[in-house]
Design an enzyme around this catalytic site. Structure first.
Site, PDB file in Angstrom:
ATOM      1  N   SER A  81     -23.713 -35.305  82.284  1.00 56.91           N
ATOM      2  CA  SER A  81     -24.883 -35.262  82.914  1.00 56.91           C
ATOM      3  C   SER A  81     -25.878 -35.930  81.752  1.00 56.91           C
ATOM      4  O   SER A  81     -25.679 -35.925  80.581  1.00 56.91           O
ATOM      5  CB  SER A  81     -25.526 -33.983  83.091  1.00 56.91           C
ATOM      6  OG  SER A  81     -25.668 -33.182  82.007  1.00 56.91           O
ATOM      7  N   LYS A  82     -26.913 -36.678  82.567  1.00 60.04           N
ATOM      8  CA  LYS A  82     -27.929 -37.120  81.732  1.00 60.04           C
ATOM      9  C   LYS A  82     -28.678 -36.261  80.669  1.00 60.04           C
ATOM     10  O   LYS A  82     -29.024 -36.435  79.672  1.00 60.04           O
ATOM     11  CB  LYS A  82     -29.054 -37.632  82.685  1.00 60.04           C
ATOM     12  CG  LYS A  82     -30.300 -38.361  81.982  1.00 60.04           C
ATOM     13  CD  LYS A  82     -31.328 -38.716  82.973  1.00 60.04           C
ATOM     14  CE  LYS A  82     -32.297 -39.666  82.320  1.00 60.04           C
ATOM     15  NZ  LYS A  82     -33.411 -40.219  83.320  1.00 60.04           N
ATOM     16  N   ARG A  83     -28.854 -34.842  81.161  1.00 58.76           N
ATOM     17  CA  ARG A  83     -29.524 -33.711  80.387  1.00 58.76           C
ATOM     18  C   ARG A  83     -28.747 -33.469  79.087  1.00 58.76           C
ATOM     19  O   ARG A  83     -29.400 -33.492  78.111  1.00 58.76           O
ATOM     20  CB  ARG A  83     -29.470 -32.529  81.369  1.00 58.76           C
ATOM     21  CG  ARG A  83     -30.436 -31.770  80.959  1.00 58.76           C
ATOM     22  CD  ARG A  83     -30.635 -30.404  81.936  1.00 58.76           C
ATOM     23  NE  ARG A  83     -31.392 -29.362  80.948  1.00 58.76           N
ATOM     24  CZ  ARG A  83     -32.621 -29.444  80.866  1.00 58.76           C
ATOM     25  NH1 ARG A  83     -33.249 -30.380  81.204  1.00 58.76           N
ATOM     26  NH2 ARG A  83     -33.131 -28.372  80.092  1.00 58.76           N
TER      27      ARG A  83
END
Length: 495
Positions: A247-249
């Site tokens: 995920s980007k996070r």
RNA sequence: GGUCCUAUCGUCUAGCGGUCUAGGAUAUCGGCCUCUCACGCCGAAGACACGGGUUCGAUUCCCGUUAGGACCA
């Protein structure tokens, strides 16, 4: 074009194109090209809160960079919300769906109760059996309602033959009457997606395994609508080394396609790497040209187990999956020079060391120099960093190389000018001529040729490693070599 | 919590009952090549999650356990 196959790539524009999305796009694209079918790009932008123009552009740019071409679209899911709602209405009219007036509070209470009894909370169908009068009465009071699909009662099940996972079956009793339109009038993903796929005539749904669990619900929608059910092929997911979903996070840019574009990957090398993440041929072939890959591709070759994208966060040697780097390096050193030429040019331009003559009178020199140095590079950015000394007179001197190859041998202080003079005197300056001068000088002053060779390499390239020295000298050229050797004498002054 | 999916070297994978002393790729280590580093070539080390079945025979089939993942909440 083969009308029998229509596939789609349907990303949500809530961020950049990441490698999971890219992989899904690639598999769809390959299947379309393989079968002569059609690939549709559909942007599922119904989540207005999280969707953005910027993200749509990012996804399209990413696909284009990868070389994925689609035949129709991009279509935008948000343009079809009326159709989704009209479909829900039709479902209501045909008795396949019903209005549910249960409040969130009631449902939460029941859910809590179910939890206490260690039972699963499935909607109990309170509103399923409302009489027309009761419905009219509730509606008259302005009570908000959701629309739920009527899941068949009884002992049956919905099943389908997934191309990757085989026969998947789910009992009716394990599926609740699920919501297809929220009380605020928004259609749910299960509905919108199915309606869009029907309208677009999708024959094969190739998507992430995360869609596997709600496929039975979608099939129920197809059936209620009396539409043919497409074939499904669910693909395994890509996880990080901790086996968590990427995920980007958590991972930032490192899982974004554009990160690889910016860090010197050749698009096809990246496609080649990604396609191997969860797919293989029976002979485990690794390197494919585009034609070979389209020929070899099959949905049956998709692995059922999730695969790990071996991102190395703090590894000094590998800034990403070593296999990705290895495949990129392979293409970098084996592709026809003309194919990597534009990428090298772009890197030099970015670094401000591009000379327009490299595309003109110096093109032969440029290509042969690229050919000389590319074998030890992994990414195209290396041409502007490690390869900088070939294209610019300003390049860094590696401290370790300086110490080991130059400062350690004090005699070089005298030998460098001597070599400079002799090399300058050469009428024909080429690898052979330079070698002769250097070896004779070594013999004359009574040292191993290696000392001069390594010293010169560091003096003219700033590095301790590189291609064979004599070829390097030939590439850098007489004038610059002589200058750099003379300049190198000053390196001893710091002592 | 419920339902579903998955499980082979560090990583990507081949294997679809005997051909497996488990193959390839990458990474690691060693050797050759050599002016260095790569490339290339040769070699080493490295895996069938665990426990039950079924079978003459299981990596392969079935069931459990464990672990991971997904979906619904």
């Amino acid at each position: 074009m083969n009308k029998d196959v229509v596939v789609r790539f349907a990303p949500s524009p809530t961020g950049y194109l990441h490698i999971g999305g890219a992989r899904t796009a690639i598999y769809n694209w390959l299947y379309a090209r393989k079968t002569g079918g059609k690939l549709i790009l559909r942007i599922e932008d119904t989540d207005a809160e999280r969707s953005s123009e910027e993200s749509i552009k990012g996804i399209i740019d990413g696909l284009k960079w990868l070389g994925i071409t689609w035949d129709e679209g991009p279509y935008f899911q948000s343009h079809f919300i009326e159709e989704h709602l009209a479909t829900a209405q039709r479902l209501l009219e045909t008795g396949h769906a019903y209005k549910c007036f249960c409040t969130k509070e009631e449902l939460d209470r029941k859910r809590e109760e179910a939890r206490r009894n260690k039972a699963d909370m499935r909607y109990d169908g309170t509103c399923r059996n409302l009489t027309p009068d009761e419905i009219a009465e509730k509606e008259a009071t302005g009570l908000p309602y959701t629309i739920r699909l009527k899941v068949p009662k009884g002992p049956g099940s919905v099943g389908f033959q997934d191309i990757v996972y085989g026969y998947i079956e789910k009992k009716y009793e394990d599926i609740e009457d699920f919501v297809i339109v929220r009380s605020n009038g928004q259609p749910l993903y299960v509905l919108s997606n199915a309606v869009d796929d029907i309208r677009d005539g999708i024959t094969h749904v190739i998507r992430g395994q995360d869609g596997l669990a709600n496929t039975p619900k979608q099939i129920l929608i197809y059936r209620a609508l009396g539409k043919p059910v497409p074939r499904f092929a669910h693909m395994s997911l890509t996880l990080d080394p901790q086996k968590a979903k990427i995920s980007k996070r958590r991972h930032g840019e490192r899982v974004a396609v554009h990160f690889y574009k910016e860090h010197g990957f050749l698009p096809w090398a990246f496609v080649n790497f990604l396609v191997l993440l969860g797919w293989s041929t029976p002979d485990s072939k690794q390197i494919f040209s585009k034609e070979e890959l389209i020929e070899a591709f099959s949905l049956e070759g998709i692995n059922r187990a999730n695969s790990i994208f071996d991102i190395r966060k703090d590894d000094p040697k590998f800034f990403t999956d070593p296999k990705a780097l290895s495949i990129n390096a392979h293409y970098l050193r084996t592709l026809p020079l003309e194919e990597i030429e534009p990428y090298v040019r772009a890197e030099l331009e970015k670094a401000g060391i591009w000379d327009p003559e490299y595309a003109g009178v110096k093109r032969d020199w440029f290509l042969s120099t690229v050919d000389l140095i590319r074998a030890r590079f992994h990414v195209t950015t290396d041409f502007a960093t490690l390869g900088r000394c070939y294209f610019s007179d300003e390049f860094p001197m590696e401290p370790k190389a300086l110490k080991k190859n130059i400062l350690k041998h004090g005699g070089l202080k005298e030998w460098f000018p001597m070599l400079a003079d002799r090399l300058e005197a050469l009428e024909i300056f080429d690898a052979g001529g330079a070698e002769k001068v250097i070896r004779e000088t070594a013999e004359e002053v009574g040292i191993k040729a290696g000392i001069l060779i390594n010293g010169i390499r560091t003096a003219v390239t700033g590095q301790a490693v590189g291609p064979g020295l004599f070829e390097v000298l030939g590439a850098i050229g007489q004038k610059r070599v002589v200058e750099r050797l003379r300049r190198a004498v000053a390196l001893f002054n710091g002592l």
